[in-house]
Design a protein around this motif. Structure first.
Motif, mmCIF file in Angstrom:
data_model
loop_
_atom_site.group_PDB
_atom_site.id
_atom_site.type_symbol
_atom_site.label_atom_id
_atom_site.label_comp_id
_atom_site.label_asym_id
_atom_site.label_seq_id
_atom_site.Cartn_x
_atom_site.Cartn_y
_atom_site.Cartn_z
ATOM 1 N N ASP A 33 0.830 -1.209 0.000
ATOM 2 C CA ASP A 33 0.000 0.000 0.000
ATOM 3 C C ASP A 33 0.864 1.259 0.000
ATOM 4 N N THR A 34 1.969 1.205 0.744
ATOM 5 C CA THR A 34 2.852 2.363 0.886
ATOM 6 C C THR A 34 4.275 1.963 0.497
ATOM 7 N N PHE A 35 4.906 2.765 -0.318
ATOM 8 C CA PHE A 35 6.295 2.518 -0.688
ATOM 9 C C PHE A 35 7.071 3.825 -0.632
ATOM 10 N N GLU A 36 8.392 3.689 -0.572
ATOM 11 C CA GLU A 36 9.267 4.855 -0.428
ATOM 12 C C GLU A 36 9.823 5.297 -1.769
ATOM 13 N N ILE A 37 9.941 6.591 -1.916
ATOM 14 C CA ILE A 37 10.681 7.187 -3.037
ATOM 15 C C ILE A 37 11.914 7.847 -2.441
ATOM 16 N N GLY A 76 15.513 9.951 -2.751
ATOM 17 C CA GLY A 76 16.114 10.969 -3.608
ATOM 18 C C GLY A 76 16.728 12.075 -2.781
ATOM 19 N N LYS A 77 16.634 13.294 -3.305
ATOM 20 C CA LYS A 77 17.213 14.453 -2.632
ATOM 21 C C LYS A 77 16.315 15.672 -2.845
ATOM 22 N N HIS A 78 16.434 16.637 -1.943
ATOM 23 C CA HIS A 78 15.783 17.951 -2.026
ATOM 24 C C HIS A 78 14.258 17.861 -1.989
ATOM 25 N N PHE A 79 13.723 16.956 -1.172
ATOM 26 C CA PHE A 79 12.280 16.879 -0.981
ATOM 27 C C PHE A 79 11.871 17.846 0.136
ATOM 28 N N THR A 80 10.719 18.489 -0.023
ATOM 29 C CA THR A 80 10.173 19.392 0.992
ATOM 30 C C THR A 80 8.701 19.061 1.212
ATOM 31 N N ASP A 81 8.094 19.747 2.195
ATOM 32 C CA ASP A 81 6.671 19.523 2.459
ATOM 33 C C ASP A 81 5.791 19.942 1.288
ATOM 34 N N ALA A 82 6.323 20.783 0.420
ATOM 35 C CA ALA A 82 5.544 21.237 -0.740
ATOM 36 C C ALA A 82 5.809 20.394 -1.985
ATOM 37 N N THR A 83 6.591 19.337 -1.862
ATOM 38 C CA THR A 83 6.898 18.489 -3.016
ATOM 39 C C THR A 83 5.662 17.711 -3.451
ATOM 40 N N LYS A 84 5.402 17.706 -4.737
ATOM 41 C CA LYS A 84 4.284 16.965 -5.307
ATOM 42 C C LYS A 84 4.784 15.715 -6.013
ATOM 43 N N VAL A 85 3.996 14.646 -5.964
ATOM 44 C CA VAL A 85 4.350 13.370 -6.583
ATOM 45 C C VAL A 85 3.215 12.938 -7.502
ATOM 46 N N VAL A 86 3.585 12.544 -8.713
ATOM 47 C CA VAL A 86 2.606 12.034 -9.684
ATOM 48 C C VAL A 86 3.121 10.708 -10.224
ATOM 49 N N ILE A 112 0.511 11.451 0.591
ATOM 50 C CA ILE A 112 1.945 11.668 0.384
ATOM 51 C C ILE A 112 2.512 12.247 1.677
ATOM 52 N N GLU A 113 3.533 11.606 2.196
ATOM 53 C CA GLU A 113 4.176 12.081 3.421
ATOM 54 C C GLU A 113 5.670 12.254 3.166
ATOM 55 N N VAL A 114 6.148 13.480 3.343
ATOM 56 C CA VAL A 114 7.580 13.752 3.209
ATOM 57 C C VAL A 114 8.239 13.430 4.545
ATOM 58 N N LYS A 115 8.904 12.281 4.594
ATOM 59 C CA LYS A 115 9.527 11.842 5.840
ATOM 60 C C LYS A 115 10.722 12.717 6.179
ATOM 61 N N ASN A 116 11.556 12.991 5.176
ATOM 62 C CA ASN A 116 12.686 13.912 5.316
ATOM 63 C C ASN A 116 13.067 14.376 3.919
ATOM 64 N N SER A 117 14.170 15.092 3.810
ATOM 65 C CA SER A 117 14.562 15.651 2.514
ATOM 66 C C SER A 117 14.985 14.590 1.508
ATOM 67 N N GLU A 118 15.095 13.325 1.954
ATOM 68 C CA GLU A 118 15.553 12.255 1.059
ATOM 69 C C GLU A 118 14.546 11.121 0.921
ATOM 70 N N THR A 119 13.412 11.205 1.601
ATOM 71 C CA THR A 119 12.445 10.108 1.581
ATOM 72 C C THR A 119 11.025 10.652 1.529
ATOM 73 N N ARG A 153 6.990 11.212 -11.182
ATOM 74 C CA ARG A 153 7.345 12.609 -11.414
ATOM 75 C C ARG A 153 7.298 13.338 -10.068
ATOM 76 N N VAL A 154 8.397 13.977 -9.716
ATOM 77 C CA VAL A 154 8.488 14.728 -8.461
ATOM 78 C C VAL A 154 8.710 16.191 -8.817
ATOM 79 N N GLU A 155 7.875 17.067 -8.226
ATOM 80 C CA GLU A 155 7.936 18.485 -8.574
ATOM 81 C C GLU A 155 8.032 19.341 -7.313
ATOM 82 N N ASN A 156 9.018 20.214 -7.286
ATOM 83 C CA ASN A 156 9.150 21.218 -6.248
ATOM 84 C C ASN A 156 8.627 22.557 -6.769
#
Length: 398
Positions: A125-129, A131-141, A155-162, A180-183
């Protein structure tokens, strides 16, 4: 008196409306030109004062006649308030302090998933993406192989890399899934074939094989600058760097050494012929000078003989010079071919061949063979010579 009170009430009402617009805190995204604050215009305002307070309590002030202001602020948490100036340039009223956050928007990066092949029944049901430079405003498609957007529950931004992505199990993705990840500020990263999802193992293997074949066929040509630089310094080094066959690695050094030896030999012959020609010309001048001043017929005979040798010596020097030019041209040709082989023709590659599961290694093949079935009898003697055959092709290895 009544008009003045009405004007004051209208001004106060406008400012209350402005304060309501700023009651909620909001993030501001920093980029190269700085941070922009904007507010609604207040009727009859003579200007505005913007006060910015950082996390240490330091306050900076800026005056403006417009309804927006550009600020240079490093990422962090701040508060701001806006004061309205009257016609005398004094602050009539301040808004309340409103918190905001400045976030540096960077282009995100997506790392390959540790496990990217799932059966529908095993898809979590839940998997990790990662990477780098993720923020609370990061969108995932997420999109499937048909281009349809995958339904995402949360979508839950665990930290800047997950980032934790929870998909809707009622509408699971199918086929090759891209992410697709968008800041903010249109900073986007995309990765195709991030996940493979199928009903059965055979469908999963076929799907992965199809995508690998598609990627291989659509892979753009890349000029190998690194190999060219190496081969420019030491011929054959680029071929060795590309893990090419020993034949291709040592072919160009051998050709260049052979052509270089020929150039050295012809250069030496040209120098000797030039010296001989120069000596003959000098002797001719010397014999003619001696005959004119002494009248001795022996000097005339020597001068005549020496003169007759100048023409063949000149022809010999010209022929040696022509051979030297050809040798230098051959050296240049071999050197350019060495660079072209390193830049345009890469070493062994792995491709997917239809009907096979494992990748196939493809490597160029050049070989020289003797054809023992054919022979040529020379016109003189009974000796025979075998025909040589050069084969150029591609070798496949499983």
């Amino acid at each position: 008196m009544l008009n003045r009170n009405a004007h004051s009430l209208r001004f106060l009402f406008s400012w209350i409306f402005l304060g309501v617009c700023f009651l909620l805190s909001f993030p501001i995204y920093s980029k190269e030109e700085g941070v922009k604050l904007e507010w609604r215009q207040i009727p009859d305002a003579g200007g505005y004062v913007v006060e910015i307070k950082d996390s240490r309590g330091k306050i900076t002030r800026e005056k403006t006649n417009g309804t927006q202001i550009q600020l240079e602020l490093p990422p962090g948490t701040y508060e701001h308030r806006i004061g309205v100036l009257n016609r005398y340039g004094r602050v009539s009223v301040f808004s309340t302090w409103i918190p905001f956050e400045v976030i540096l928007s960077q282009k995100p990066e997506i790392l390959s998933a540790e496990k990217n092949k799932f059966l529908n029944k095993d898809l979590p049901d839940t998997f990790e993406i990662k990477g780098k430079h993720f923020t609370d405003a990061t969108k995932v498609v997420l999109k499937d192989s048909k281009g349809n957007e995958v339904s995402i529950k949360s979508i839950e931004v665990k930290n800047s890399e997950t980032i934790l992505v929870t998909v809707d199990r009622k509408k699971p993705p199918e086929g090759a899934v891209s992410v697709r990840v968008e800041n903010p500020r249109n900073k986007v990263a995309e990765k195709e074939n991030y996940l493979f999802v199928a009903e059965t193992e055979s469908e999963l293997a076929a799907l992965e094989s199809k995508e690998q074949k598609k990627q291989t066929s659509s892979a753009p040509f890349r000029f190998d600058y690194g190999a060219v630089a190496r081969s420019a310094i030491v011929p054959g080094w680029g071929q060795y760097y590309q893990n090419k066959s020993n034949f291709r690695t040592f072919l160009f050094p051998a050709l260049l050494l052979g052509a270089g030896a020929y150039v050295a030999s012809e250069g030496n012959s040209y120098l000797n012929a030039s010296h001989a020609l120069s000596a003959a010309r000098q002797n001719n001048v010397m014999y003619n000078y001696a005959f004119i001043h002494s009248g001795n017929p022996t000097f005339f005979t020597l001068a005549f003989y020496n003169y007759s040798q100048i023409a063949p010596k000149y022809s010999t020097a010209v022929a040696d010079y022509n051979q030297l030019e050809i040798g230098i041209g051959v050296v240049g040709l071999f050197y350019i071919l060495n660079l072209m082989d390193a830049g345009f023709f890469a070493g062994n590659k792995e491709v997917q061949v239809e009907g096979t599961q494992a990748p196939v290694t493809v490597s160029p093949l050049i070989r020289n063979l003797r054809d023992s079935n054919q022979s040529n009898a020379y016109s003189l003697g009974n000796s025979t010579g075998l025909f040589q055959r050069t084969e150029i092709g591609v070798q496949f290895a499983w």
